[in-house]
Design an enzyme around this catalytic site. Structure first.
Site, mmCIF file in Angstrom:
data_model
loop_
_atom_site.group_PDB
_atom_site.id
_atom_site.type_symbol
_atom_site.label_atom_id
_atom_site.label_comp_id
_atom_site.label_asym_id
_atom_site.label_seq_id
_atom_site.Cartn_x
_atom_site.Cartn_y
_atom_site.Cartn_z
ATOM 1 N N PHE A 1 34.652 -24.420 7.435
ATOM 2 C CA PHE A 1 34.132 -24.540 8.797
ATOM 3 C C PHE A 1 35.124 -25.363 9.602
ATOM 4 O O PHE A 1 35.316 -26.545 9.341
ATOM 5 C CB PHE A 1 32.742 -25.188 8.866
ATOM 6 C CG PHE A 1 32.249 -25.243 10.288
ATOM 7 C CD1 PHE A 1 31.587 -24.163 10.846
ATOM 8 C CD2 PHE A 1 32.497 -26.349 11.092
ATOM 9 C CE1 PHE A 1 31.175 -24.175 12.180
ATOM 10 C CE2 PHE A 1 32.087 -26.372 12.425
ATOM 11 C CZ PHE A 1 31.429 -25.287 12.964
ATOM 12 N N ASP B 1 41.707 -30.983 7.724
ATOM 13 C CA ASP B 1 40.644 -31.081 8.722
ATOM 14 C C ASP B 1 39.682 -32.173 8.253
ATOM 15 O O ASP B 1 38.815 -31.942 7.411
ATOM 16 C CB ASP B 1 39.923 -29.735 8.878
ATOM 17 C CG ASP B 1 38.822 -29.804 9.937
ATOM 18 O OD1 ASP B 1 38.429 -30.924 10.317
ATOM 19 O OD2 ASP B 1 38.356 -28.731 10.376
ATOM 20 N N LYS C 1 34.706 -35.770 15.963
ATOM 21 C CA LYS C 1 33.378 -36.306 15.702
ATOM 22 C C LYS C 1 33.305 -37.839 15.873
ATOM 23 O O LYS C 1 33.195 -38.300 16.984
ATOM 24 C CB LYS C 1 32.890 -35.841 14.334
ATOM 25 C CG LYS C 1 32.614 -34.324 14.348
ATOM 26 C CD LYS C 1 31.673 -33.848 13.276
ATOM 27 C CE LYS C 1 31.140 -32.460 13.584
ATOM 28 N NZ LYS C 1 31.829 -31.367 12.913
HETATM 29 C C1 LIG Z 1 32.388 -30.132 13.419
HETATM 30 C C2 LIG Z 1 33.638 -29.664 12.792
HETATM 31 C C3 LIG Z 1 34.628 -29.010 13.548
HETATM 32 C C4 LIG Z 1 34.430 -28.631 14.990
HETATM 33 O O1 LIG Z 1 34.181 -29.720 15.830
HETATM 34 P P1 LIG Z 1 33.526 -29.482 17.272
HETATM 35 O O2 LIG Z 1 33.621 -30.827 17.923
HETATM 36 O O3 LIG Z 1 32.110 -29.038 17.050
HETATM 37 O O4 LIG Z 1 34.339 -28.446 17.947
HETATM 38 C C5 LIG Z 1 35.801 -28.665 12.908
HETATM 39 N N1 LIG Z 1 35.995 -28.944 11.602
HETATM 40 C C6 LIG Z 1 35.065 -29.559 10.851
HETATM 41 C C7 LIG Z 1 35.344 -29.860 9.414
HETATM 42 C C8 LIG Z 1 33.854 -29.929 11.414
HETATM 43 O O5 LIG Z 1 32.918 -30.507 10.659
#
Ligand SMILES: *Cc1c(COP(=O)(O)O)cnc(C)c1O
Length: 404
Positions: A145, A230, A259
């Site tokens: 994700f 990520d 985040k």
């Molecule tokens: C939440 C998340 C994203 C996307 O972040 P947004 O601020 O919702 O665009 C990307 N990678 C990971 C691992 C995430 O948990």
């Protein structure tokens, strides 16, 4: 007189009436919060065990973060990057130091950080690695994700996230998560990056087998491929270290952050990398109107300073052991498996008992808010300010839910 108990159903109905139904929220309407606790419009209190998908690592309305936001609101909120503002340099320097990298590039949302990482990796591939024009590929993992843009969902393996949003962006190769041989075999001379979550959050807090991440690091170095981590959900203290990669001593070429970087107040994301990588961008080649704005920088600098103390990482490591011990004691008593690190857990509920959604609804009735993911999996990610007693309380409520 209005019956206060009627406020939630009315507010739930109104919330659904004028919005696209791209979410299926629990029927709870929050009006205020502090630390690890939320209060709804009827005055009921809930222990937050989701923390905004880790955007609230420091809890709701952390006093230092709120003070930084207030002070900045009273002085300057936006300049655009056409001008430099006085909050910018400190933020970039301190975040770069936290990451152990030369440079950072601030954006807003996590998806933008991922898009930035993809663009930088491709440009690096063409300009530094010498990949023929238009031929760059990036290796990603099944169950990933990384966000919701059209390019990012192009390499999602979640059909809900991907279906009917094509045509899809080419240039991505998907391999099973945790399988080093498959990853190594997928890399070719035009591979510019491996893009991975060190722990897959949305997939259910899936921790790869020990040795996988160091193996990926080794293969990337040998094949001249950038390792892009990520850490948008896994980073910034969630797992008991600043970055989840640290658990296996891995240093990626690029960190993607988001985040918690915004302290639960404003969206702040960033890419951190060394100059040989991020240096490929020249003026006009990438940007964002709001990226690195004064309010974002003021809050995020305070976030970085909180992390620099190490206190939240320590809390997450110590209290995480308590959380995982508590959850392990429920395996065989309604739980099939528990995964995770620090204050981050993915739980597989016995699917013959109830769905993840049903478990969340029953937890809500008991004053604990959590989120299901993929059928019978539950994800717990409380704010890192949660106390030992509150963890025991959450585990006890879960035990009661599982006991029916
Ligand atoms: C939440 C998340 C994203 C996307 O972040 P947004 O601020 O919702 O665009 C990307 N990678 C990971 C691992 C995430 O948990």
């Amino acid at each position: 007189m209005v019956d206060d108990r009627l406020r939630t159903p009315g507010a739930v109905r109104d919330a659904e009436r004028f919005t696209a139904h791209n979410y299926h929220p629990l029927p709870v309407v929050i009006t205020s919060a502090e630390g690890a606790w939320l209060t709804d419009v009827d005055g009921r209190r809930y222990l937050d065990c989701l923390a905004g998908y880790s955007a609230l690592n420091f809890g709701h309305r952390h006093p230092g973060l709120i003070a930084a936001a207030h002070a900045q609101l009273d002085r300057l909120t936006l300049t655009s990057r056409a001008f430099i503002h006085d909050q910018f340099a400190d933020f970039c320097r301190e975040l770069a130091e936290l990451c152990g990298k030369d440079l950072v590039l601030p954006m807003n949302t996590g998806a933008e950080a991922v898009e930035t990482g993809i663009k930088v990796a491709r440009k690096w591939g063409y300009q530094v690695k010498g990949v023929p024009a238009g031929q760059a590929n990036i290796v990603v993992a099944e169950g990933n994700f990384h966000g919701r843009t059209t390019t990012i969902v192009s390499f999602s393996t979640d059909e809900d996230a991907r279906a009917d949003f094509g045509p899809y962006t080419p240039g991505f190769t998907v391999v099973p998560y945790g399988d080093l041989d498959a990853l190594a075999a997928a890399i070719d001379e035009n591979t510019v990056a491996v893009l991975l979550e060190p722990i897959q959050g949305e997939q259910g807090v899936v921790v790869p087998p020990e040795g996988y991440l160091p193996g990926v690091r080794r293969v990337c170095t040998e094949r001249n491929v950038l390792l892009v981590a990520d850490e948008i959900q896994s980073g910034l203290g969630r797992t008991g270290t600043t970055f989840a990669c640290e658990h296996e001593g891995v240093v990626p070429d690029m960190y993607l952050l988001g985040k918690a970087l915004g302290g639960g107040i404003v969206p702040v994301s960033a890419v951190a990398a060394n100059a040989d990588v991020l240096g490929v961008l020249k003026p006009g080649q990438h940007g964002s109107t709001f990226g690195g704005n004064p309010l974002a920088c003021a809050v995020a600098t305070e976030v970085v300073r909180l992390l620099a103390t190490g206190e939240f990482q320590r809390r997450s490591a110590e209290l995480g052991e308590r959380l995982h011990a508590g959850l392990q004691s429920l395996v065989g008593k309604g739980l099939v498996a528990v995964r995770g690190r620090g204050l981050w857990a993915g739980l597989d509920i016995d699917p013959t008992l109830m769905t993840g959604r049903q478990a969340c609804e029953r937890l809500m009735e008991r004053g604990v808010l959590a989120k299901d993911t993929h059928g019978s999996t539950l994800r717990l990610a409380p704010p890192l300010v949660i106390t030992a007693e509150e963890i025991d309380h959450a585990v006890a409520q879960l035990a009661a839910v599982l006991a029916g």
